[in-house]
Structures are given as structure tokens and as C-alpha cells.
Write a protein that holds these residues in place. Structure first.
Motif, PDB file in Angstrom:
ATOM      1  N   PHE A 263       0.841  -1.192   0.000  1.00 60.88           N
ATOM      2  CA  PHE A 263       0.000   0.000   0.000  1.00 60.88           C
ATOM      3  C   PHE A 263       0.879   1.246   0.000  1.00 60.88           C
ATOM      4  CE2 PHE A 263      -2.461  -3.411   1.760  1.00 60.88           C
ATOM      5  CZ  PHE A 263      -3.754  -3.202   1.289  1.00 60.88           C
ATOM      6  N   GLU A 264       0.277   2.343  -0.412  1.00 62.42           N
ATOM      7  CA  GLU A 264       1.036   3.590  -0.460  1.00 62.42           C
ATOM      8  C   GLU A 264       1.500   4.013   0.922  1.00 62.42           C
ATOM      9  OE1 GLU A 264       0.581   8.243  -1.977  1.00 62.42           O
ATOM     10  OE2 GLU A 264      -1.007   6.767  -2.373  1.00 62.42           O
ATOM     11  N   ASP A 268      -3.164   3.168   4.884  1.00 60.91           N
ATOM     12  CA  ASP A 268      -3.979   2.441   3.909  1.00 60.91           C
ATOM     13  C   ASP A 268      -3.980   0.948   4.226  1.00 60.91           C
ATOM     14  OD1 ASP A 268      -4.428   4.824   2.563  1.00 60.91           O
ATOM     15  OD2 ASP A 268      -2.724   4.538   1.216  1.00 60.91           O
ATOM     16  N   TYR A 349      -8.258  -5.880  -3.869  1.00 59.12           N
ATOM     17  CA  TYR A 349      -7.583  -4.686  -3.366  1.00 59.12           C
ATOM     18  C   TYR A 349      -6.776  -3.964  -4.422  1.00 59.12           C
ATOM     19  CZ  TYR A 349      -9.322  -5.710   1.206  1.00 59.12           C
ATOM     20  OH  TYR A 349     -10.173  -5.913   2.268  1.00 59.12           O
ATOM     21  N   SER A 354     -10.112   3.603  -3.962  1.00 57.09           N
ATOM     22  CA  SER A 354      -9.594   4.493  -2.940  1.00 57.09           C
ATOM     23  C   SER A 354      -8.761   3.719  -1.931  1.00 57.09           C
ATOM     24  CB  SER A 354     -10.749   5.198  -2.223  1.00 57.09           C
ATOM     25  OG  SER A 354     -10.268   6.007  -1.169  1.00 57.09           O
ATOM     26  N   ALA A 355      -7.515   4.167  -1.733  1.00 58.47           N
ATOM     27  CA  ALA A 355      -6.607   3.554  -0.754  1.00 58.47           C
ATOM     28  C   ALA A 355      -6.466   2.055  -0.957  1.00 58.47           C
ATOM     29  CB  ALA A 355      -7.073   3.835   0.675  1.00 58.47           C
ATOM     30  N   ALA A 407      -6.739   2.717  11.402  1.00 61.08           N
ATOM     31  CA  ALA A 407      -6.073   3.704  10.547  1.00 61.08           C
ATOM     32  C   ALA A 407      -6.069   5.081  11.212  1.00 61.08           C
ATOM     33  CB  ALA A 407      -6.754   3.762   9.188  1.00 61.08           C
TER      34      ALA A 407
END
Length: 969
Positions: A263-264, A268, A349, A354-355, A407
Motif C-alpha cells: 500500500f502507499e 492504507d 484490493y 480508494s486507498a 487507521a
């Protein structure tokens, strides 16, 4: 003679085994936490009867009692100032496995992996599996309500306990089960407590799976079956001593796959983890990108984690690389079904708008999956050193929130760290909202401790604001018990106190934890006062800012050195004694620097005793997650301990062996005459006695002439006209066993090299280094650099035959003489013999003019030298062996057990042979007819010849034989 009553005799036997010496007590001052408590005594429990007498003894002496398993707790709940009862060494039997009922009855000291291995015979496993599963005990797991990566599927230790037998202060026992206890009085008391607090228990406890803080009183509720076993789980040793457990076993998945999603950001990854509780998904483990940076900052780990997705760059939205990962294991009846679940996760995923994930990989092959899992499992150790080398510590280590809030909680946690000028790397069980983080607290100053307290108090309010828990699996201990009032009402805290009083009204067990807690900043191990005896090391210790204490503080205590997995730590694997673990020694050294319990500091006999069985194998320098280098610390200590003191004779005879053997070979016929004299038993015994050598060892013999002299007399080869190399004449191949050296000359010339062997005395200083004679080692290295200077200026490679010497030249000398550019030049010039030969491997594997070796077609038992395994690289040698038809089976247990001078020192022979019997000797005795025994190290070959009827061969000898005629073997 009066015969003592049986009970009194047993009590006396227990007392005789109490360990009150300062060496042992210093080794037990901490667990994997930041706290320090010096125990009055330690007992390694052998039986339930031991515990009965130990409790009576403790009360007669006014001592509190603390139970301890593997000592891997990060919360400080396995330490105490009274009597510590260690169940891990002896009280560790698997009593019964019932595959039909799917239960196991065990003693509390059983290591998690031992139970899992035993259950695997029936297709079963024990569900909870913390990252310390190779050394934590099941009793400790239940006491702390530990969980692990598979809690998404199988829950916490409390969810997997069927019954617990507990001993109380008066020596009586009760068995707590799923519907009450076998004590009417106890049942009445617990029901009374429950019924008086029904509303509190129903509203404040059991709100989400990882709410571990406090006592699990909600399990006593009628709707939960009055499950007293589960209620006792997580009591952290404050309510009694567990003497026996029955735990659930679960069916082991028939097939698994591992999906790693990149993930970024770590936020996320946390958001995605909240959606992972679904059929077929057994884990959702997360980690931040900084963890990979920290791993790659370790020596030799620059490319670690290269199999992780998300590192290639060029992703959508300008993402250069991943900032967070999820490790999602999936299970199925077949490999195909497990893979299908993993593939579905990846598709879902990667397609998220988004995310979503930026990259992913699915792995089904076990070895590849283990390689990825090791990154996550080593996290607790890795993150104790930040990418820039800064220290990071546990305590806000284990918080948890409902997964859907993770998160946002992580964002707040980062903001809180920034506000306090702190850094940390998150990882943990993201799918259940549990996050581990080690934080860059500065604990050595009063100002730093004040920041620590301020952060901890603010963090407690933050997690409580999300309806979370201070602890998600490790218990509250000394790390968080003081803060329990932040997340619980006064009514809940009162119920906790009443529960404690039902079991332990006198407060005997683990005081200062949960009820009447000690301060979270009370007596910190790395706190103010730890540097009372800081000393200037001889080594540069460049990774630790020139501080030996900084090096010792690398050991946070995760305890991988207590595992049977891998090569670390051989002395602990041989004895099972905490003192003999890398962690135990680090704790003793830490006490030395503090100067309170060990006021003699670096002149302490207790420290010398703790280091005595360290083989200096260097396994900890690579296998420890934070690269504790106990061999170097031992050398530094011995250097200071024997300063202006007479040393043991072995330090003179073995430490100065390179010089003594050179003198011997300078006398015409001296070596042969010495060998002849040593064959006379009375002479051999006298020499051993005078030389301080272990009497049960066979004396080494000396080559009739040195390799240097043989080479100088040898006619120059006409066939060698290519590049020039320097063959290093280490003392072992030069003076003791010249056969590998002679074979190496033959092999190098066959490969087209012109070989040079220095005629003057050169030495890496290894034997002086290992005996702590560091001034002498530096002088020897200085002389060596002067001799080698013209050869280094010519740019010749320096070929090492003896792995320990090769590692010393390639890695240690720059730390011993850091300001000398010649040392760096020599280190850069050193090439292991196997690596040089590997450079000539033909692409098609067929003999050629540049590859003059045939095929031997033989099996081989291979003892890779411990220094080569830990600091070097065996891959070049392995490729060469494969190319000449050698089917190599590597010994997995690491050090052979001789370890140079160590195995020849008095008092070490028994352990030395025990270590050989772990795997090496049985493998050699059980080898197939015609199989070779390979060992590049002289010590390894010596150990093999003493322990078996085999003779070890160096790679150079194998290649020389392959060049001539395989039948000659």
C-alpha cells in the motif's frame, strides 16, 4: 545418621538448587522490557513439589514470587525482586495429546513450537503463535493472554485454554475449567464477585477480541458459561503459579498461500486490514515501510525484503514505493483453493478505487513464504534500531483498538510521536486492530524519562478515546498497569482488585503488576545510572557510536538466542541455562555498566563466569535481529579484566599459538621432535598441565615443516602465467595442517594463477582477539599490514583458506585499527578461496581449459564454519561443490563445538562434545558409504576427528582430488 522426613528432604533439595549467585541474578534482571528488577533468588522448577516448597521458602524469607517462562514479555511482568520461578528449563513436559478431543495436557514450560511439532503428528496445531513461538512457553502465553499472527482464525491464548491447574500461596491447588473450578469455596467467591459487578463486566470488558488489558472477568458471566480458565488467562502471574494446563488444538490447514499486499501508506494498509476477517483468511499482519529501511540498515541486509511487492516504482498516483504491507495467509483443503482465496484478495484490493493496494504477490511455496514471514517475525528485534542507528524501546508496544478505527488511531499515534519529538516503526496484527511499535525514547536522562511519561499518559488517553486497550496481547505488566485507570472506571478497577484478592489475599504473587501498580517510569534498565562504568573500547564499534554499552543495549530481550532454531546460541542450546544465552550475557554486562549489583564492574568475576561458555561463534552477530555481537563484547571484557593481571595459561599457549608455532618451525627438526615427545603419554599430560589445556583433549600435532617453507623450496610452476594472487598463510594451514594449503596452491595454479605466499610472519590476530589480548592483536595486525603493504599496493587479491581468519581479515581488523588505510585495503582485498574458484565456474558445467576439474559424484556431510555462516557467505563454496558432483548436506546447528582455543580450555570439553552430538557427529556416523566429510575450518576438522572416525576435507583438497582422479578418494 538421622533420616529426614520425605517432605523436609524435598524442601532441602529445592533449597540446594536455589540460585542466589550474582551471575544468575544479573541474567534475570529483565525480560524483553525496559524494566530492571534484581531478584533475590532464581529456582529452575523441576516439579509441582518444587513449587510447593518454593512458596513456603519465599514466605518464610519475606520474598514475593514471580513466575517466568521464556522471559520474552515486553511488559516487565516476568521479573521481580523476590523469588523467580523459571519453568522453561525443566518443567516442560508434554504430558498427553488427545487427538480425538483435540487437546494437549502440558506443563507450563513447554515451548510453543515444541507443542506445535508434537501436535503436527496428528494433523493438529496449537493456534496462538506469537512471533516468539520458537522460544516462548505456553504457560507464559496463557499468563499474558498472548495471541500471534493467526488470532484472526484461532483467537487468543484465553480462547484456546480448557483448564488450568493453579497453586496458591498456601501450597493448595485448584483446577479452573470452562464451567467453574473444582473448589466450591473458590466458585462461591468468584460468583459473588461477578454478580456484584454484572453491569460493569458487560459494558466495559470483552468489547473486541484484542482487549487484553486488566483481568478477563467477562468470562465469568453466565452467558459466557462461568469460564474460570479463560478468566485466569491474562492474570500475568498475579493470582498464582500455573502447574499444569490443558489447551485446545486445532486442525492444521491442509494447504496455505500467502498474499502480500503493498500500500502507499501504512494507514492504507491498516484500513484494508479491518475488512480481512472473512472465511479462508487466517492472518492480516501489517508493517510500515520504515521497518524495511531499518532491516536494510543492518550489515549484509542491504537487499533484504527484495521479494516484497511495491518496491519497483512507477505506480499510479505518482507512488514511488510502498509505505506499508499486509501479510495475508489463506487456507484451504487444497493448494488450489488456498491460492484462489489469496488471488481473490489481490484482485479485490488492486482494483480498489480508494486507498487500494498498489502491488501484490501471492506465494504458495513454503520456503518462499517463510522468507517473507521472517521479516515480519523479526520485527520486534529489527525495530529496536531505527534506520539511522538510533535506539527504540518498547512500552507503548502493544495497544489495540477495534479494527475499524486502526487507521485513524495510527494517524493520531504518529501525531503524538511528532509532538514529543519521537519516532517509531509500526507493525503488528492489523486485522485485529493491534499495533506494536518501538519508540525512540531517550531513557538515559531524567529529561528523556519525563518525555517518556508524558507520551505514555497521552497515548493511554488516545487509545481509550477509540474504545481501545492499552494492551492487545502482551499484558499490562509494569509497562501499562499504572495507566489502567485511563481506560477503566473505578468500578472496574475495584472488581479487578477483588478478583486478585480472591486468589492472592496476601499479595505474594508478582506485586506491582495490575493491582497497586508500580510507576511506568520506575527503575528502567536503560535509564539514568546505567552508564556508571562506561569504558573506552579498543574496537571502533562504528555501528554503536564507539560505545560498548550501546552495543550491549542492542539486546532488548526478544530471546531468539533461546531458540533451537538456527545456530544461535550454541552454549544455550547445550545447557538450557539463561546465563548461557546471548540475552543473559547482555543482561550481566548491562549490570556491569550500572555498577550496583556488580560493583567491581569490568573486574567482576561474575561477568567473567557469564562469558566463560561463549564460544565466540559470531552467530548472534548475524542471527540476532539486532546483531548483538557477543564475541566482540567478550574480547573487550577479557581485555579489561586481565589488564595488569596474570592470565590463564591457555591464553598464553593458545592465544600466542601463531608466534609459538612459527618459532617451533624456525628450529630445524623442532616440529617433528615435538610431535614425537607428545606421543609419550607422561609428556603429553605434563604439557597439558603446564599449558593450561583441557586434559581430556587430544593434543594437536605440528606439520613437519611450515607451508611457507614448503612453498619457498618448491620449484616455480611453469603453467601459472595469469593473474597473481596472495595465498594467506594462516597459522592453522601454515603450521598445523598444511594439506589444504598445498592443495590450494595446486588448484590456484591449475586455474592459471601465479601464487604468492608471504615469507615473513603475517597473522590476522584471531587467537589474541578471541582471548581478549587486544593490544597484542593490534600490534600483530600492525606488523602484518607493514609486511602486506607492497602486495596491497600491487592490487593482488588475498585468498583466505581458514574461514575464521578470512572473516577476521575481512571484517574485524578495520574495527581494531580503524585509522589505518592499509587495514581497509586488506579487508577489501580478501577473497574466500571458494568465492575465487566460483568465479571460474563454466556456464555449461563442462570441464574446460579454465575449469580443470572432473566430477566426483559423491554425497557429503558439510560443516560450514560458524564464522563463515554468520559473517561470511558459503554460497560460492556450495556452487563449486555442486559443480564437481558433490551433493552437500549442510549441518544446520552451526558451530561444531570446538571453537578454536575455547574447546581446549579447561572445563569446556563436556559442552564442546555435547554440541558436536547435537547434529554433526550423528550425521557423520550415519553417512552413506563413500560420502565425504567437508570442513574448511581447522577447528571443525579437529572436532570431527576427535568425535568420529572420519577425517574432514577442505574444499581445496576436494578440488585437488577432482582434478586428479575421483577414485583416489
Amino acid at each position: 545418621m538421622e533420616i529426614l522426613p520425605v517432605a523436609l528432604d524435598a524442601a532441602a533439595a529445592m533449597r540446594s538448587r536455589l540460585r542466589t549467585d550474582m551471575t544468575t541474578r544479573a541474567a534475570y534482571v529483565s525480560d524483553a522490557s525496559i524494566f530492571r528488577r534484581v531478584p533475590a533468588a532464581v529456582l529452575e522448577v523441576r516439579s509441582e513439589e518444587d513449587i510447593t516448597h518454593a512458596l513456603a521458602y519465599a514466605q518464610s524469607e519475606g520474598l514475593a514470587v514471580t513466575g517466568r517462562g521464556g522471559g520474552t514479555s515486553v511488559a516487565g511482568n516476568a521479573i521481580g525482586e523476590g523469588l523467580v520461578l523459571d519453568t522453561s528449563r525443566y518443567f516442560n513436559k508434554i504430558l498427553d495429546i488427545d487427538p480425538v478431543a483435540r487437546t494437549a495436557r502440558i506443563q507450563p514450560g513447554v515451548v510453543c513450537d515444541k507443542l506445535r511439532d508434537a501436535a503436527a503428528e496428528f494433523g493438529l496445531t496449537y493456534g496462538p503463535d506469537p512471533s516468539t513461538h520458537s522460544r516462548c512457553t505456553v504457560g507464559g502465553m496463557v499468563a499474558n493472554n498472548a495471541c500471534g499472527s493467526h488470532s484472526l482464525a484461532w483467537g487468543t491464548a484465553a480462547d484456546n485454554v480448557e483448564s488450568v491447574k493453579v497453586m496458591f500461596a498456601d501450597g493448595t491447588t485448584a483446577t479452573l475449567g470452562t464451567t467453574g473450578t473444582d473448589s466450591h469455596e473458590l466458585n462461591v467467591a468468584l460468583k459473588k464477585l461477578r454478580d456484584a459487578n454484572l453491569a460493569t463486566l458487560r459494558t466495559e470488558l470483552g468489547r473486541f477480541p484484542r482487549q487484553v488489558s486488566g483481568y478477563g472477568l467477562h468470562h465469568l458471566l453466565p452467558e459466557n458459561g462461568f469460564n474460570t480458565a479463560r478468566a485466569f488467562a491474562g492474570t500475568e502471574g498475579t493470582c498464582g503459579i500455573i502447574t499444569e494446563l490443558t489447551v485446545k488444538l486445532v486442525e492444521k490447514p491442509r494447504a496455505t498461500a500467502l498474499a502480500v499486499l503493498a500500500f502507499e501508506t501504512v494507514f492504507d494498509a491498516a484500513a484494508a486490514a479491518a475488512t480481512m476477517r472473512r472465511p479462508g483468511v487466517t492472518t492480516a499482519e501489517g508493517m510500515g515501510g520504515d521497518l524495511l529501511d531499518a532491516l536494510r540498515s543492518r550489515p549484509g541486509q542491504e537487499l533484504a525484503g527484495s521479494d516484497l511487492p511495491g518496491l519497483g516504482g512507477g505506480y499510479a498516483n505518482g507512488v514511488e514505493k510502498a509505505g506499508g504491507w499486509l501479510f495475508c495467509e489463506t487456507a484451504g483443503e487444497t493448494p488450489e483453493t488456498a491460492r484462489a482465496v489469496a488471488d481473490a484478495l489481490v484482485s479485490e484490493y488492486l482494483d480498489a478505487k480508494s486507498a487500494g493496494a498498489i502491488d501484490a504477490v501471492v506465494v504458495t511455496e513454503h520456503a518462499a513464504a517463510r522468507k517473507l514471514w521472517r521479516i515480519r517475525e523479526a520485527s520486534a528485534g529489527i525495530v529496536t534500531r531505527l534506520p539511522d542507528g538510533g535506539e527504540a524501546w518498547p512500552s507503548w508496544e502493544d495497544s489495540a483498538v477495534p479494527p475499524e478505527h486502526l487507521a485513524d488511531y495510527l494517524r493520531d499515534l504518529y501525531t503524538l510521536m511528532d509532538k514529543h519529538g519521537l519516532r517509531g516503526i509500526p507493525f503488528g496484527h492489523f486485522g485485529e486492530g493491534c499495533v506494536h511499535v518501538r519508540i525512540s525514547f531517550t531513557l538515559g536522562t531524567e529529561e528523556g524519562v519525563a518525555v517518556f511519561r508524558s507520551f505514555m499518559e497521552a497515548a493511554a488517553k488516545t487509545v481509550a478515546g477509540y474504545g481501545g486497550s492499552l494492551s492487545g496481547e502482551h499484558g499490562d505488566g509494569r509497562a501499562r498497569s499504572e495507566l489502567l485507570g485511563t481506560m477503566y472506571s473505578g468500578a472496574a478497577m475495584g472488581a479487578f482488585r477483588d478478583f486478585k484478592n480472591v486468589f492472592d489475599p496476601t499479595g505474594l504473587f508478582n506485586p506491582g503488576v495490575l493491582i497497586d501498580p508500580e510507576r511506568i517510569d520506575d527503575r528502567l534498565r536503560p535509564g539514568p545510572g546505567q552508564r556508571n562504568f562506561e569504558l573506552s573500547p579498543v574496537h571502533a564499534l562504528s555501528r554503536d557510536k564507539g560505545s560498548l554499552l550501546n552495543g550491549v543495549n542492542r539486546c532488548v530481550g526478544v530471546g531468539l538466542c533461546r531458540s533451537d532454531e538456527g545456530a544461535m546460541c550454541p552454549s544455550f542450546q547445550g545447557t538450557g541455562d539463561e546465563v548461557d544465552s546471548t540475552r543473559g550475557r547482555a543482561r550481566v554486562l548491562s549490570e556491569m555498566f550500572r555498577g550496583e549489583s556488580l560493583p567491581s564492574a569490568y573486574k567482576s568475576e561474575e561477568v567473567k563466569d557469564a562469558l566463560d561458555l561463549c564460544l565466540s561463534c559470531k552467530a548472534c552477530a548475524s542471527e540476532c535481529p539486532v546483531n548483538v555481537d557477543m564475541a566482540t563484547y567478550k574480547s573487550e571484557f577479557l581485555h579489561r579484566f586481565y589488564e595488569k593481571r596474570l592470565r590463564p595459561m591457555a591464553h598464553y599457549t593458545m592465544g600466542w599459538l601463531p608466534m609459538l608455532t612459527r618459532i617451533l618451525h624456525a628450529i630445524p627438526g623442532g616440529a617433528s621432535a615435538t610431535n614425537a615427545m607428545l606421543r609419550l603419554t607422561p609428556v603429553e599430560k605434563l604439557v597439558k598441565k603446564l599449558g593450561g589445556i583441557e586434559p581430556t583433549r587430544t593434543m594437536i600435532t605440528f606439520a613437519p615443516e611450515s607451508l611457507q617453507r614448503w612453498f619457498a623450496k618448491r620449484p616455480t610452476s611453469n603453467s601459472a602465467a595469469g593473474s597473481t594472487v596472495v595465498l594467506w598463510p594462516d597459522s592453522f594451514n601454515n603450521h598445523l595442517d598444511t594439506s589444504p594449503g598445498k592443495a590450494a596452491v595446486e588448484v590456484l595454479e591449475a586455474l592459471g594463477y601465479t601464487v604468492i605466499i608471504p615469507e615473513d610472519f603475517v597473522c590476522c590476530g584471531l587467537t589474541w582477539h578471541s582471548t581478549g589480548q587486544l593490544d597484542a592483536a593490534r600490534k600483530v595486525i600492525g606488523h602484518t599490514l607493514k609486511v602486506m603493504e607492497p602486495l596491497l599496493e600491487a592490487g593482488y587479491p588475498v585468498i583466505g583458506l581458514e574461514p575464521s581468519c578470512t572473516v577476521m581479515l575481512g571484517h574485524e581488523i578495520t574495527e581494531l585499527v580503524p585509522g589505518d588505510p592499509r587495514a581497509a585495503a586488506l579487508a577489501a582485498a580478501v577473497v574466500p578461496f571458494g568465492d575465487l574458484v566460483a568465479e571460474h565456474l563454466p556456464a555449461d558445467g563442462k570441464p574446460s581449459a579454465v575449469w580443470p576439474f572432473g566430477t566426483l559424484d559423491a554425497g557429503a556431510v558439510s560443516q560450514v564454519h560458524c564464522h563463515e555462516r554468520s559473517i561470511g557467505d558459503h554460497s560460492g563454496t556450495a556452487k563449486v561443490l555442486a559443480s564437481v558432483g558433490i551433493n552437500e548436506r549442510e549441518i544446520e546447528t552451526g558451530c561444531c563445538g570446538l571453537a578454536g582455543n575455547w574447546g581446549f580450555e579447561p572445563g569446556h570439553a563436556e559442552l564442546s562434545r555435547t554440541l558436536g552430538e547435537r547434529e554433526l557427529f550423528p550425521a557423520i556416523r550415519g553417512r552413506a558409504e563413500g560420502d565425504l566429510v567437508l570442513a574448511d575450518g581447522f577447528s571443525c576438522r579437529t572436532q570431527i576427528s576427535e568425535g568420529t572416525d572420519a577425517k574432514g576435507m577442505h574444499l581445496a583438497q576436494v578440488l585437488a582430488a577432482a582434478r586428479l582422479d575421483a577414485n583416489e578418494l
